[in-house]
Motif scaffolding. Structure first.
Motif, PDB file in Angstrom:
ATOM      1  N   VAL A  45       0.597  -1.241   0.039  1.00  0.00           N
ATOM      2  CA  VAL A  45      -0.105   0.097   0.022  1.00  0.00           C
ATOM      3  C   VAL A  45       1.052   1.224   0.003  1.00  0.00           C
ATOM      4  O   VAL A  45       0.689   2.301  -0.678  1.00  0.00           O
ATOM      5  N   TYR A  48       2.494   1.931  -3.448  1.00  0.00           N
ATOM      6  CA  TYR A  48       1.612   2.312  -4.387  1.00  0.00           C
ATOM      7  C   TYR A  48       1.181   3.698  -4.161  1.00  0.00           C
ATOM      8  O   TYR A  48       1.462   4.732  -5.063  1.00  0.00           O
ATOM      9  N   GLU A  49       0.747   4.262  -2.794  1.00  0.00           N
ATOM     10  CA  GLU A  49       0.457   5.719  -2.542  1.00  0.00           C
ATOM     11  C   GLU A  49       1.542   6.576  -2.700  1.00  0.00           C
ATOM     12  O   GLU A  49       1.377   7.522  -3.430  1.00  0.00           O
ATOM     13  N   ASP A 155     -10.761   0.461  -3.389  1.00  0.00           N
ATOM     14  CA  ASP A 155      -9.690   0.068  -4.356  1.00  0.00           C
ATOM     15  C   ASP A 155      -9.439  -1.289  -4.522  1.00  0.00           C
ATOM     16  O   ASP A 155      -9.095  -1.417  -5.714  1.00  0.00           O
ATOM     17  N   THR A 235      -1.287  -7.811  -2.598  1.00  0.00           N
ATOM     18  CA  THR A 235      -0.636  -6.402  -2.999  1.00  0.00           C
ATOM     19  C   THR A 235       0.411  -7.049  -3.959  1.00  0.00           C
ATOM     20  O   THR A 235       0.656  -6.263  -4.871  1.00  0.00           O
ATOM     21  N   HIS A 238      -2.165  -6.456  -6.914  1.00  0.00           N
ATOM     22  CA  HIS A 238      -2.568  -5.331  -7.036  1.00  0.00           C
ATOM     23  C   HIS A 238      -1.726  -4.076  -6.934  1.00  0.00           C
ATOM     24  O   HIS A 238      -1.415  -3.190  -7.738  1.00  0.00           O
ATOM     25  N   HIS A 239      -1.309  -3.568  -5.833  1.00  0.00           N
ATOM     26  CA  HIS A 239      -0.762  -2.441  -5.417  1.00  0.00           C
ATOM     27  C   HIS A 239       0.834  -2.433  -5.898  1.00  0.00           C
ATOM     28  O   HIS A 239       1.256  -1.280  -6.446  1.00  0.00           O
ATOM     29  N   LYS A 242       0.887  -1.883  -9.839  1.00  0.00           N
ATOM     30  CA  LYS A 242       0.612  -0.347 -10.102  1.00  0.00           C
ATOM     31  C   LYS A 242       1.666   0.662  -9.652  1.00  0.00           C
ATOM     32  O   LYS A 242       1.978   1.407 -10.330  1.00  0.00           O
TER      33      LYS A 242
END
Ligand SMILES: Cc1cc2nc3c(=O)[nH]c(=O)nc-3n(C[C@H](O)[C@H](O)[C@H](O)COP(=O)(O)OP(=O)(O)OC[C@H]3O[C@@H](n4cnc5c(N)ncnc54)[C@H](O)[C@@H]3O)c2cc1C
Length: 538
Positions: A45, A48-49, A155, A235, A238-239, A242
Motif C-alpha cells: 500500500v 503504491y500511494e 480500491d 498486494t 494489485h498495489h 501499479k
C-alpha cells in the motif's frame, strides 16, 4: 515504454520484466526518496500511494517476486514455500508455532497466502483501557481510520453483505456478497440461526464479480496456497504492479540486514544481501514494513554507537507487547459430508461475542469464522497441536469429509512479557535469529474456554457431534506499538519512530491491541494513512 495500464492487466506474465537480475544497474542505485523494507500488506500500500504521489520509491523484499501463473500450485505441501520458513526460536507457556501460519515471504507478503477475510476493527478496539480497563488505548480512533477503510475496500472491491450488523460500519460493501457459500458455512449459519446468534456471509478481499481485469472467484479453494486465477486480492497483484507503473522499483530476493544512520543520527539507507553479496540502498526516508517478527529483529540488529540498544528503542519497547489472536479450531462430526476443502475457506462469520460482556467473566471478545481446511494441515495439527496419534488420527482422517470447523479469532490482551528479541543463534546472513516468547494470560484463557463452548453449541445445534479442539493462534501483531508517549511506545500515530524523524515503522507491528478480528484491513488502512501523512509533510 509501458504505460500504467499495462500493469493492471492481469493473467499474463507482467512480473518477469521486474525480477531483479542486475543490481549494478538498478534504477535508484544513487538514492531514492523512500526505501520500503518488505513488500507485504503494508509495504504494498505504501509503495503504491507514495509512488503515485510522485516519490521515487524502492521496495526491498527478502523473498521472490511470485508469478501466480507459474509459482502457485494446487498443492498444500508445495505452497509451504510462500511462508517465512527461516528458523525462529519460540518459547513461553504457549510458545508460538511459526512457518506457514504466521507470515509471508516474497512480494505480496502475507496477502499471498492469507484467507482474505477482510474486517474493520470496532470503535472500542482503539480504547480498551478507557472502556474496559484492560490493554491500552491507541493514539488514534476508529474515525481516523474510517476514510482509509473506505478507500481500501473500494480500491480492491471487497465483497460482503449489504448489511453488516456489528461495529460502526454497517455496509454495504463495494461488491456483493459471495454466493453460494460453502457447506461448512451453511452448517455454521444453520447452527447460529437455531440459537438466535447473528451471522453473515464474510466480507472478503476476494472478488464476487469481475474487477480490474481480474475474474470472480471460482471457489477453487486454494486461497492459502496463493490464488492462481487472481480472484483473491494480494498486494502482489494489485498495489505492487501499479506502483511499478508509477515508477517504483522492487528488488526481490534481497534481505535487508541493517538500517544505516548518518552522523546526525538520521536514517540514510539500508544494507541488504542478494545472492550472498552485500549492497547499500541510499534513501531520504526509510520505512520498515517487515511484519511483527522481522521488523523488531531488524531494528534490534541495527545497533550503532548512538543507539546501542537498536534503533527506535529508547523506550526499550522494540519487540515488546507481541500480540496474536487465539485461533482455536473446533471440530464436529456430521452424518452428511461437509467436505472442508471445498470453496473459499471462510464464507460466514459472527461477531456477536466481539464486545465486552462482563457476565461472561472476561473482557473483550472474538470473531467466529466458519473455517474450511485442507487435509495435510489437519493431520499435522491433530498430531502436533492436539496430540492425537495412531488409530485415533487414522480414523479422523478417514472421515475427514464429515467434519465441520469453526475458528475463534479472539483478542489477546497486550502483555509486556510477550516479546520478540534476538537469540544467541545466527542465520546465514549473520543476523541473530528471532526468539519469541508468548504465554496466554488469565483473561485470554477464559475467552478461549468461552469461544470453544460457544462453537460446540453452534455445531451441535446444526446437528453435529462435538469431536475435538485444536489449539492454535493466528495473526502476529505488535512489537513496535504506536502511542503518544515516547517512553511508552515506539512510533507515533503516523508510524513515525519517536527517536529518528526519517524512520517509519509501518506494518502489523505498530498495533497496540489485537482487536477481536482478522487484522489485515487495519494494517492496510494504517499504511494508507501513513502514506497520506508523508505526502502531506512533503
Ligand atoms: C495462513 C494465514 C492466513 C491469514 N488470513 C488472514 C485473513 O483471512 N484476514 C486477515 O485480515 N489476515 C489474515 N492473515 C494475516 C495477514 O497475512 C497479516 O496480517 C498481514 O500480511 C500483515 O501485513 P504486514 O505488512 O505487517 O506483513 P507481511 O504481509 O507479512 O509483509 C512483510 C514482508 O516483509 C518481508 N521481509 C521481512 N523481513 C525482511 C527483511 N529483513 N528484508 C526484506 N524483506 C523482509 C517479508 O518477506 C514479507 O513479504 C493471515 C495470515 C496467515 C499466515
Amino acid at each position: 515504454m509501458k504505460n500504467n495500464n499495462d500493469y493492471v492487466t492481469h493473467n499474463h506474465d507482467h512480473y518477469k520484466d521486474h525480477r531483479q537480475r542486475d543490481l549494478a544497474n538498478r534504477k535508484y542505485k544513487d538514492g531514492a526518496d523512500i526505501c520500503i523494507v518488505g513488500a507485504g500488506a503494508a509495504g504494498g500500500v505504501l509503495a503504491y500511494e507514495l509512488s503515485k504521489a510522485g516519490f521515487s520509491v524502492v521496495v526491498i523484499e527478502a523473498g521472490p517476486f511470485w508469478n501466480p501463473q507459474t509459482d502457485f500450485a494446487s498443492d498444500e505441501l508445495a505452497a509451504q514455500s510462500l511462508a517465512w520458513q527461516d528458523t525462529r526460536l519460540s518459547t513461553g507457556k504457549d510458545a508460538l508455532t511459526f512457518g506457514h501460519n504466521n507470515s509471508g515471504r516474497g512480494v505480496g507478503g502475507g496477502t499471498v497466502h492469507f484467507t482474505g477475510v477482510f474486517l474493520r476493527f470496532h470503535e472500542s478496539d482503539f480504547k480498551t483501557k478507557t472502556i474496559d480497563g484492560v490493554g491500552e488505548d491507541w493514539p488514534i480512533e476508529y474515525q481516523d481510520l474510517a476514510p482509509y477503510y473506505d478507500k481500501i475496500e473500494r480500491d480492491i472491491a471487497v465483497s460482503g453483505p449489504k448489511e453488516f450488523p456489528w461495529g460502526s460500519f454497517h455496509g454495504p460493501y463495494p461488491y456483493p456478497e459471495r454466493n453460494p457459500i460453502s457447506a461448512n458455512s451453511q452448517v455454521f449459519r444453520k447452527g447460529c440461526d437455531r440459537l438466535g446468534i447473528k451471522s453473515v456471509v464474510a466480507p472478503l478481499a476476494i472478488l464476487s464479480a469481475p474487477f480490474d481485469g481480474r475474474p470472480p472467484c471460482i471457489s477453487r479453494g486454494f486461497c492459502n496456497q496463493g490464488c492462481m486465477p487472481n480472484s483473491k486480492f494480494s498486494t502482489l497483484i494489485h498495489h505492487i504492479p501499479k506502483a511499478i507503473g508509477y515508477g517504483a522499483e522492487v528488488l526481490s530476493d534481497c534481505m535487508v540486514t541493517r538500517i544505516e544512520l548518518d552522523d546526525q543520527g538520521k536514517a540514510k539507507g539500508v544494507t541488504f544481501n542478494h545472492d550472498g553479496k552485500e549492497h547499500f540502498q541510499k534513501a531520504k526516508l526509510v520505512i520498515v514494513s517487515a511484519f511483527a517478527v522481522e521488523t523488531p529483529r531488524l531494528l534490534l540488529n541495527s545497533t550503532c554507537s548512538k543507539f546501542p540498544q537498536g534503533l527506535a528503542n529508547s523506550s526499550g519497547l522494540v519487540g515488546r507487547y507481541l500480540l496474536t489472536h487465539t485461533g482455536h479450531d473446533i471440530y464436529a462430526k456430521f452424518d452428511d459430508e461437509v467436505r472442508l476443502y471445498k470453496g473459499t475457506p471462510v464464507m460466514a462469520l459472527s461477531q456477536d461475542f466481539y464486545e465486552t460482556d462482563r457476565s461472561r467473566g472476561f473482557a473483550r471478545g472474538y470473531t467466529m469464522n466458519a473455517h474450511g481446511g485442507r487435509p495435510v494441515s489437519l493431520a499435522k495439527n491433530l498430531a502436533v497441536s492436539a496430540g492425537i496419534w495412531g488409530s485415533d488420527l487414522y480414523e479422523i482422517m478417514r472421515d475427514y469429509n464429515f467434519y465441520a470447523r469453526i475458528t475463534i479469532v479472539g483478542e489477546v490482551l497486550p502483555d509486556y512479557n510477550n516479546f520478540v528479541t534476538l537469540s544467541e543463534e545466527k542465520d546465514e546472513y549473520g543476523i541473530p535469529r528471532a526468539l519469541a516468547s508468548f504465554s496466554y494470560g488469565d483473561n485470554d484463557n477464559k475467552m478461549i474456554a468461552h469461544g470453544v463452548a460457544k462453537a460446540n453449541e453452534i455445531l451441535e445445534a446444526a446437528d453435529g457431534k462435538a469431536a475435538f479442539v485444536i489449539p492454535d493462534s493466528a495473526h502476529l501483531m505488535g512489537g513496535c506499538r504506536m502511542g503518544r508517549d515516547p517512553a511508552a511506545s515506539v512510533v507515533d500515530e503516523f508510524c513515525r519512530s519517536h527517536d529518528i524523524s526519517n524512520l517509519y515503522i509501518c506494518d502489523a507491528s505498530a498495533f497496540v491491541t489485537s482487536g477481536g478480528g482478522n487484522p489485515t484491513e487495519t494494517v492496510m488502512a494504517i499504511a494508507a494513512r501513513t502514506a497520506q501523512h508523508i505526502i502531506n509533510s512533503r
